[in-house]
Motif scaffolding. Structure first.
Motif, PDB file in Angstrom:
ATOM      1  N   ASP A  49       0.632   2.689   3.449  1.00 16.45           N
ATOM      2  CA  ASP A  49      -0.030   3.881   2.885  1.00 16.45           C
ATOM      3  C   ASP A  49       0.978   5.012   2.715  1.00 16.45           C
ATOM      4  O   ASP A  49       0.623   6.191   2.743  1.00 16.45           O
ATOM      5  CB  ASP A  49      -1.192   4.335   3.788  1.00 16.45           C
ATOM      6  CG  ASP A  49      -2.256   5.119   3.028  1.00 16.45           C
ATOM      7  OD1 ASP A  49      -2.110   5.303   1.809  1.00 16.45           O
ATOM      8  OD2 ASP A  49      -3.231   5.551   3.664  1.00 16.45           O
ATOM      9  N   HIS A 105      -6.560  -0.777   5.164  1.00 14.55           N
ATOM     10  CA  HIS A 105      -6.750  -0.176   6.494  1.00 14.55           C
ATOM     11  C   HIS A 105      -7.497  -1.137   7.439  1.00 14.55           C
ATOM     12  O   HIS A 105      -8.485  -0.749   8.073  1.00 14.55           O
ATOM     13  CB  HIS A 105      -7.515   1.149   6.380  1.00 14.55           C
ATOM     14  CG  HIS A 105      -6.884   2.137   5.438  1.00 14.55           C
ATOM     15  ND1 HIS A 105      -5.611   2.610   5.598  1.00 14.55           N
ATOM     16  CD2 HIS A 105      -7.353   2.732   4.309  1.00 14.55           C
ATOM     17  CE1 HIS A 105      -5.324   3.456   4.619  1.00 14.55           C
ATOM     18  NE2 HIS A 105      -6.358   3.536   3.823  1.00 14.55           N
ATOM     19  N   LYS A 125      -7.247  -0.561  -7.904  1.00 13.26           N
ATOM     20  CA  LYS A 125      -7.370   0.151  -6.628  1.00 13.26           C
ATOM     21  C   LYS A 125      -8.653   0.988  -6.629  1.00 13.26           C
ATOM     22  O   LYS A 125      -8.961   1.684  -7.601  1.00 13.26           O
ATOM     23  CB  LYS A 125      -6.147   1.065  -6.459  1.00 13.26           C
ATOM     24  CG  LYS A 125      -6.347   2.232  -5.500  1.00 13.26           C
ATOM     25  CD  LYS A 125      -6.318   1.852  -4.036  1.00 13.26           C
ATOM     26  CE  LYS A 125      -6.323   3.113  -3.181  1.00 13.26           C
ATOM     27  NZ  LYS A 125      -6.466   2.945  -1.781  1.00 13.26           N
ATOM     28  N   HIS A 137       0.842  -1.207   0.000  1.00 10.84           N
ATOM     29  CA  HIS A 137       0.000   0.000   0.000  1.00 10.84           C
ATOM     30  C   HIS A 137       0.873   1.251   0.000  1.00 10.84           C
ATOM     31  O   HIS A 137       1.238   1.768   1.067  1.00 10.84           O
ATOM     32  CB  HIS A 137      -0.922  -0.028   1.212  1.00 10.84           C
ATOM     33  CG  HIS A 137      -1.960   1.050   1.230  1.00 10.84           C
ATOM     34  ND1 HIS A 137      -3.010   1.046   2.109  1.00 10.84           N
ATOM     35  CD2 HIS A 137      -2.122   2.167   0.488  1.00 10.84           C
ATOM     36  CE1 HIS A 137      -3.771   2.114   1.912  1.00 10.84           C
ATOM     37  NE2 HIS A 137      -3.239   2.811   0.928  1.00 10.84           N
ATOM     38  N   HIS A 142       1.663   5.103  -2.399  1.00  9.97           N
ATOM     39  CA  HIS A 142       1.173   6.019  -3.440  1.00  9.97           C
ATOM     40  C   HIS A 142       2.372   6.768  -4.003  1.00  9.97           C
ATOM     41  O   HIS A 142       2.876   7.693  -3.377  1.00  9.97           O
ATOM     42  CB  HIS A 142       0.158   6.993  -2.854  1.00  9.97           C
ATOM     43  CG  HIS A 142      -1.034   6.300  -2.267  1.00  9.97           C
ATOM     44  ND1 HIS A 142      -2.047   5.792  -3.038  1.00  9.97           N
ATOM     45  CD2 HIS A 142      -1.360   5.999  -0.982  1.00  9.97           C
ATOM     46  CE1 HIS A 142      -2.952   5.217  -2.251  1.00  9.97           C
ATOM     47  NE2 HIS A 142      -2.554   5.326  -0.999  1.00  9.97           N
TER      48      HIS A 142
HETATM   49 ZN    ZN Z   1      -3.830   4.793   0.585  1.00 12.71          ZN
END
Ligand code: ZN
Length: 403
Positions: free
Chosen positions: A330, A275, A172, A70, A72
């Motif tokens: 994340d 999450h 995603k 995860h 970005h």
């Molecule tokens: Zn994310």
């Protein structure tokens, strides 16, 4: 109680002479030490330091190699009210800037979930995955701006096939679906997560073996008023656009149930519910969902703050679902706005410490004030077998990569 009544009451408890020397209004004032200390402390300025004498273990490298599923590394450049529009992409860092940290922290593979669509996807793949195919994996995203056009369902299914051929390894879904995307893209009623126009997309992912990394809903506190009872008051105060209280937003439970209907309707599609199933505060509920849907897996990104404040419950969750929990952070390079996501050495060390050690009461994010709520966390001290699965084995199996 009137003045005379209070005087009698004070006399009866022997406090009259003390109180009598003070102006009547001072009876409820703070003690004099505090008065001399100056103004009351503002919550934002409060940075208490723990006086606990407990072990502090530094974990610069994980016990096993890591797949961070995860991250970005890119994002759609244009957005309209939270809905990504068009093919142009923005990049947070060049690939060469990522590799040294990956090597230092033993991150073998980083999965860039927000790889965009169409030409944007092809470009994102060219930037990361193509030069370093063993280190980067790219996921594609839906064409949100076309969801209200005739023939969208088939168009989107065909686009998944094209994205797959271009090198995308999964799909995603941002919380756009359920919370931002509207019938008129940025206006009109919200589009539901289980809207049938997406069925062909979910099915196509299943038939191509592309997992769907899905983020729906948000922490429970984001659906409550931003007031003194809200445990994430400071976070919501810093990011008012993260609040989904009021307006026409569905409740957290409605969003999760709509997601569950999607999981039930597409049993051959593998869903990675980000999450911690988007409900890390309620592990019994996430566990129930895991039991109901064998095609569901979860990921940890930006939720060690939740898991680590309930270490006994979390440890049981890891034991029971050890084959379906994947490591993710994340992380966003240069994401200084949200310290719990900033791509740096310290962030990964906190994750490793949380999973590997039994350290107590430490920060879940590299920040002077805990950014997602004022608490600290406890390590899970997971055994080797579980660590190995969570760090890379489960992800390697899902993504069909070799480590
Ligand atoms: Zn994310």
């Amino acid at each position: 109680m009137n003045r005379t009544g209070r005087r009698r009451w004070l006399e009866s408890i022997g406090a009259f002479f003390v109180a009598g020397r003070l102006p009547t209004t001072s009876i409820t004032s703070p003690p004099s030490e505090l008065e001399s200390a100056g103004k009351p402390l503002q919550l934002a300025d409060f940075q208490p330091r723990s006086m606990l004498h407990v072990p502090e273990t530094k974990v610069p490298r994980p016990r096993y190699p890591v797949i961070d599923i995860h991250t970005h590394l890119s994002v759609t450049a244009k957005s309209d009210n939270g809905v990504g529009i068009g093919e142009a992409m923005k990049y947070f860092a060049p690939v060469e800037a990522l590799l040294p940290l990956m090597d230092r922290k033993n991150i073998r593979v980083m999965v860039n979930l927000t790889g965009g669509a169409g030409k944007g996807l092809e470009e994102a793949i060219r930037k990361f995955q193509q030069p370093y195919p063993e280190r980067f994996v790219t996921f594609t995203e839906p064409w949100w701006e076309r969801t209200n056009q005739p023939g969208y369902s088939q168009f989107q299914a065909d686009e998944i096939v094209r994205a797959h051929a271009a090198g995308a390894r999964g799909l995603k879904i941002l919380k756009t679906l359920g919370l931002y995307l509207r019938e008129g893209i940025s206006k009109g009623p919200l589009v539901k997560i289980d809207d049938p126009r997406f069925d062909a997309m979910w099915e196509t992912c299943g038939s191509l073996g592309m997992p769907v990394a899905i983020h729906v809903s948000d922490p429970e506190a984001f659906f409550l008023p931003t007031d003194r009872f809200n445990e994430r008051f400071e976070e919501l105060n810093n990011h008012p656009d993260w609040s989904f209280y009021g307006g026409d937003f569905p409740s957290n439970a409605e969003l999760l149930e709509a997601r569950n209907r999607v999981l039930a309707r597409h049993p051959k599609t593998q869903f990675l519910v980000l999450h911690v199933g988007n409900n890390a505060e309620n592990l019994p509920y996430v566990g129930e969902c895991m039991d109901r849907f064998p095609n569901m897996r979860v990921e940890l990104g930006a939720r060690i703050g939740e898991l680590g404040r309930q270490p006994r419950m979390a440890r049981k969750f890891f034991e029971r679902y050890q084959d379906r929990i994947l490591f993710g952070t994340d992380a966003v390079p240069h994401g200084t706005d949200t310290p719990q996501q900033v791509f740096d050495d310290e962030l990964y060390e906190i994750y490793y410490r949380f999973l590997e050690t039994e350290d107590e009461y430490f920060d879940y994010a590299p920040a002077p004030v805990p950014p997602q709520g004022r608490w600290r966390i406890y390590g899970l001290g997971l055994p080797d077998g579980i660590l190995k699965k969570v760090y890379y084995e489960n992800a390697a199996q899902l993504l069909r990569v070799k480590i």
